[in-house]
Design a protein around this motif. Structure first.
Motif, PDB file in Angstrom:
ATOM      1  N   GLY A 161      44.707  45.399  30.013  1.00  9.70           N
ATOM      2  CA  GLY A 161      45.921  45.900  30.640  1.00  9.70           C
ATOM      3  C   GLY A 161      46.181  45.271  31.999  1.00  9.70           C
ATOM      4  N   ASP A 162      47.191  45.809  32.686  1.00 11.00           N
ATOM      5  CA  ASP A 162      47.593  45.250  33.976  1.00 11.00           C
ATOM      6  C   ASP A 162      46.468  45.294  35.002  1.00 11.00           C
ATOM      7  OD1 ASP A 162      50.375  44.439  33.646  1.00 11.00           O
ATOM      8  OD2 ASP A 162      50.796  46.553  33.315  1.00 11.00           O
ATOM      9  N   SER A 163      45.748  46.419  35.080  1.00 13.24           N
ATOM     10  CA  SER A 163      44.711  46.540  36.106  1.00 13.24           C
ATOM     11  C   SER A 163      43.594  45.528  35.903  1.00 13.24           C
ATOM     12  CB  SER A 163      44.147  47.965  36.123  1.00 13.24           C
ATOM     13  OG  SER A 163      45.105  48.881  36.583  1.00 13.24           O
ATOM     14  N   ALA A 164      43.141  45.351  34.658  1.00 11.93           N
ATOM     15  CA  ALA A 164      42.074  44.387  34.385  1.00 11.93           C
ATOM     16  C   ALA A 164      42.510  42.970  34.736  1.00 11.93           C
ATOM     17  CB  ALA A 164      41.667  44.465  32.912  1.00 11.93           C
ATOM     18  N   VAL A 165      43.725  42.622  34.369  1.00  8.20           N
ATOM     19  CA  VAL A 165      44.236  41.273  34.659  1.00  8.20           C
ATOM     20  C   VAL A 165      44.461  41.102  36.155  1.00  8.20           C
ATOM     21  CG1 VAL A 165      46.178  39.699  34.304  1.00  8.20           C
ATOM     22  CG2 VAL A 165      45.211  40.957  32.367  1.00  8.20           C
ATOM     23  N   ASP A 166      44.957  42.138  36.819  1.00 11.05           N
ATOM     24  CA  ASP A 166      45.131  42.073  38.277  1.00 11.05           C
ATOM     25  C   ASP A 166      43.794  41.877  38.977  1.00 11.05           C
ATOM     26  OD1 ASP A 166      47.854  42.361  38.100  1.00 11.05           O
ATOM     27  OD2 ASP A 166      47.852  44.506  38.515  1.00 11.05           O
ATOM     28  N   TRP A 167      42.753  42.600  38.509  1.00  8.47           N
ATOM     29  CA  TRP A 167      41.414  42.402  39.065  1.00  8.47           C
ATOM     30  C   TRP A 167      40.999  40.935  38.930  1.00  8.47           C
ATOM     31  CZ3 TRP A 167      38.073  46.969  36.737  1.00  8.47           C
ATOM     32  CH2 TRP A 167      38.421  48.167  37.372  1.00  8.47           C
ATOM     33  N   ALA A 168      41.200  40.385  37.740  1.00  9.67           N
ATOM     34  CA  ALA A 168      40.804  39.001  37.489  1.00  9.67           C
ATOM     35  C   ALA A 168      41.542  38.042  38.414  1.00  9.67           C
ATOM     36  CB  ALA A 168      41.058  38.635  36.027  1.00  9.67           C
ATOM     37  N   LEU A 169      42.835  38.266  38.616  1.00 10.46           N
ATOM     38  CA  LEU A 169      43.628  37.401  39.494  1.00 10.46           C
ATOM     39  C   LEU A 169      43.113  37.447  40.929  1.00 10.46           C
ATOM     40  CD1 LEU A 169      47.242  38.076  38.182  1.00 10.46           C
ATOM     41  CD2 LEU A 169      46.090  35.848  38.255  1.00 10.46           C
ATOM     42  N   GLU A 170      42.745  38.631  41.396  1.00 10.70           N
ATOM     43  CA  GLU A 170      42.264  38.770  42.762  1.00 10.70           C
ATOM     44  C   GLU A 170      40.859  38.200  42.914  1.00 10.70           C
ATOM     45  OE1 GLU A 170      43.888  39.838  45.365  1.00 10.70           O
ATOM     46  OE2 GLU A 170      45.690  40.611  44.384  1.00 10.70           O
ATOM     47  N   ILE A 171      39.974  38.530  41.973  1.00 13.60           N
ATOM     48  CA  ILE A 171      38.557  38.192  42.117  1.00 13.60           C
ATOM     49  C   ILE A 171      38.293  36.711  41.898  1.00 13.60           C
ATOM     50  CG2 ILE A 171      36.271  38.577  41.073  1.00 13.60           C
ATOM     51  CD1 ILE A 171      37.168  41.509  40.651  1.00 13.60           C
ATOM     52  N   GLN A 172      39.100  36.067  41.043  1.00 15.19           N
ATOM     53  CA  GLN A 172      38.824  34.660  40.757  1.00 15.19           C
ATOM     54  C   GLN A 172      38.973  33.772  41.996  1.00 15.19           C
ATOM     55  OE1 GLN A 172      41.204  31.921  40.453  1.00 15.19           O
ATOM     56  NE2 GLN A 172      42.864  33.212  41.281  1.00 15.19           N
ATOM     57  N   ASN A 173      39.643  34.279  43.022  1.00 16.05           N
ATOM     58  CA  ASN A 173      39.799  33.508  44.258  1.00 16.05           C
ATOM     59  C   ASN A 173      38.504  33.408  45.058  1.00 16.05           C
ATOM     60  OD1 ASN A 173      42.653  32.937  44.125  1.00 16.05           O
ATOM     61  ND2 ASN A 173      43.026  35.100  44.573  1.00 16.05           N
ATOM     62  N   ILE A 174      37.588  34.357  44.858  1.00 15.52           N
ATOM     63  CA  ILE A 174      36.368  34.378  45.680  1.00 15.52           C
ATOM     64  C   ILE A 174      35.085  34.322  44.857  1.00 15.52           C
ATOM     65  CG2 ILE A 174      37.511  35.649  47.550  1.00 15.52           C
ATOM     66  CD1 ILE A 174      36.099  38.185  46.530  1.00 15.52           C
ATOM     67  N   ALA A 175      35.175  34.582  43.547  1.00 20.21           N
ATOM     68  CA  ALA A 175      33.975  34.629  42.707  1.00 20.21           C
ATOM     69  C   ALA A 175      33.525  33.219  42.314  1.00 20.21           C
ATOM     70  CB  ALA A 175      34.239  35.459  41.456  1.00 20.21           C
ATOM     71  N   LYS A 176      32.270  33.124  41.934  1.00 20.08           N
ATOM     72  CA  LYS A 176      31.763  31.868  41.390  1.00 20.08           C
ATOM     73  C   LYS A 176      32.384  31.599  40.026  1.00 20.08           C
ATOM     74  CE  LYS A 176      27.412  29.588  40.099  1.00 20.08           C
ATOM     75  NZ  LYS A 176      25.928  29.770  39.998  1.00 20.08           N
ATOM     76  N   SER A 177      32.449  32.656  39.200  1.00 22.58           N
ATOM     77  CA  SER A 177      33.093  32.529  37.881  1.00 22.58           C
ATOM     78  C   SER A 177      33.620  33.894  37.456  1.00 22.58           C
ATOM     79  CB  SER A 177      32.107  32.003  36.833  1.00 22.58           C
ATOM     80  OG  SER A 177      31.111  32.966  36.550  1.00 22.58           O
ATOM     81  N   VAL A 178      34.637  33.876  36.603  1.00 18.61           N
ATOM     82  CA  VAL A 178      35.222  35.102  36.061  1.00 18.61           C
ATOM     83  C   VAL A 178      35.485  34.905  34.582  1.00 18.61           C
ATOM     84  CG1 VAL A 178      37.210  36.656  36.076  1.00 18.61           C
ATOM     85  CG2 VAL A 178      36.315  35.780  38.237  1.00 18.61           C
ATOM     86  N   CYS A 179      35.062  35.880  33.773  1.00 19.69           N
ATOM     87  CA  CYS A 179      35.458  35.881  32.367  1.00 19.69           C
ATOM     88  C   CYS A 179      36.107  37.225  32.054  1.00 19.69           C
ATOM     89  CB  CYS A 179      34.291  35.588  31.430  1.00 19.69           C
ATOM     90  SG  CYS A 179      33.081  36.900  31.275  1.00 19.69           S
ATOM     91  N   LEU A 180      37.119  37.173  31.209  1.00 19.55           N
ATOM     92  CA  LEU A 180      37.876  38.359  30.831  1.00 19.55           C
ATOM     93  C   LEU A 180      37.614  38.660  29.365  1.00 19.55           C
ATOM     94  CD1 LEU A 180      39.961  40.470  31.772  1.00 19.55           C
ATOM     95  CD2 LEU A 180      41.767  38.878  31.093  1.00 19.55           C
ATOM     96  N   ILE A 181      37.081  39.846  29.103  1.00 19.90           N
ATOM     97  CA  ILE A 181      36.700  40.247  27.743  1.00 19.90           C
ATOM     98  C   ILE A 181      37.741  41.230  27.215  1.00 19.90           C
ATOM     99  CG2 ILE A 181      34.922  41.338  26.326  1.00 19.90           C
ATOM    100  CD1 ILE A 181      32.970  40.746  28.741  1.00 19.90           C
TER     101      ILE A 181
END
Length: 333
Positions: A161-181
């Motif tokens: 949903g929107d919240s999970a995708v919003d989290w991914a958009l924000e976190i990918q700027n600072i994380a080493k890696s991001v995967c969305l399940i």
């Protein structure tokens, strides 16, 4: 009834709309109290997505949730309403002079009431995997309160949903890696958000379900099961963030004998409920055409306050503009 336990208006709920309602009520020089069951103001914005960027707040191209609440509180503090935290309203009883409000801490009296409880008490939908509770508040999180926790880390996010995708958009700027399940190849989030995320280095693990969790050198090993197959795979990350939505509870509203529809309070055009003197605003209400935006609630709050003031002081003409209201506060001029 002039004493410290008597109020013109009681606002139940301290989310963004409740905070602004308290601010506007004080601008109208009403004696008010705001009652919030949590230990902080801000509602879902503070509890669920303080680091999320909001794009639908008038006057801001975007603003973080915690910054919005900080601004609302700064505005509110100028007018010094009575605010009570960690206090839950248990009963409302009608009297000749208004209402008796019984909370977990005390009884007070109020001429009118404005309900701004949002979706009510809420809890995240938990990950239904054996031993998941062992990782909660450690490698497994249901809330994102501080983005810096994830700087330079490997992050998995579960949800579509929107919240999970919003989290991914924000976190990918600072994380080493991001995967969305997500259990489907298609997402429920806004198309524009998905398009933005696809332009990043985010790894999309679809269509997969999480079937197991284990520890791995202070990290978390996630077993994924491909939907409708026996195929599995494992990924190892520092944190797993789960957003499968939230379960809300507004059962207490039924005990107040308010007319509801689909667990939402029905209101008239002046925001009054089925009980005269009780008004409601924000995502807890229902009327034809209503849109669930914070901005909508911000517009409903002054309507409810002015309607309540018409009951409290029917002989006083309503001020039309904020400049007329502020003249009553010399320290702000």
């Amino acid at each position: 009834m002039e004493n410290e336990n008597y109020y013109d208006i009681t606002i139940i709920g301290g989310g963004p709309v409740g905070i602004f309602a308290a601010t506007y009520a004080r601008m109208r020089q009403a004696k008010i109290q705001l009652i919030e069951s949590l230990d902080q103001l801000g509602g879902q914005v503070s509890t669920l997505f303080p680091a999320k960027s909001l794009y639908d707040i008038p006057g801001f191209d975007s603003i973080k949730g915690d910054h919005l609440i900080s601004n609302l509180l700064s505005q509110n503090n100028q007018f010094k309403p009575d605010i009570f935290l960690n206090e839950t309203v248990q009963d409302i009883a009608k009297t000749d002079l208004g209402f008796v409000i019984t909370t977990t801490k005390k009884k007070t009296y109020s001429r009118t009431i404005i309900i701004a409880t949002g979706v009510g008490a809420f809890q995240p939908r938990k990950l239904a995997v054996e031993n998941a509770d062992k990782f909660e508040n450690k490698q497994l999180r249901y809330f994102v309160k501080n983005l810096q926790d994830f700087r330079g880390k490997d992050i998995a996010i579960a949800g579509g949903g929107d919240s999970a995708v919003d989290w991914a958009l924000e976190i990918q700027n600072i994380a080493k890696s991001v995967c969305l399940i997500h259990r489907r190849d298609r997402f429920r989030a806004l198309e524009n958000s998905i398009e933005q995320l696809k332009k990043t280095n985010t790894i999309f693990e679809t269509p997969y379900l999480i079937s197991g969790l284990n520890s791995e050198n202070e990290k978390i090993k996630i077993t994924l099961n491909k939907v409708k197959t026996d195929e599995t795979k494992e990924i190892i990350v520092d944190f797993l963030l789960v957003n499968y939505g939230f379960v809300s509870d507004n059962k207490i509203l039924k005990s107040w004998n308010l007319e509801t529809a689909h667990n939402l309070i029905k209101v008239k055009t002046d925001m009054e409920t089925s009980i005269p003197g009780i008004f409601a605003v924000g995502d807890i209400i229902d009327y034809p055409g209503r849109v669930n935006l914070i901005a909508t609630g911000f517009g409903e709050a002054p309507i409810a306050i002015n309607s309540a003031m018409n009951i409290i002081h029917p002989d006083i003409r309503q001020a039309a503009h904020s400049t007329q209201l502020i003249k009553n506060f010399p320290e702000l001029n």
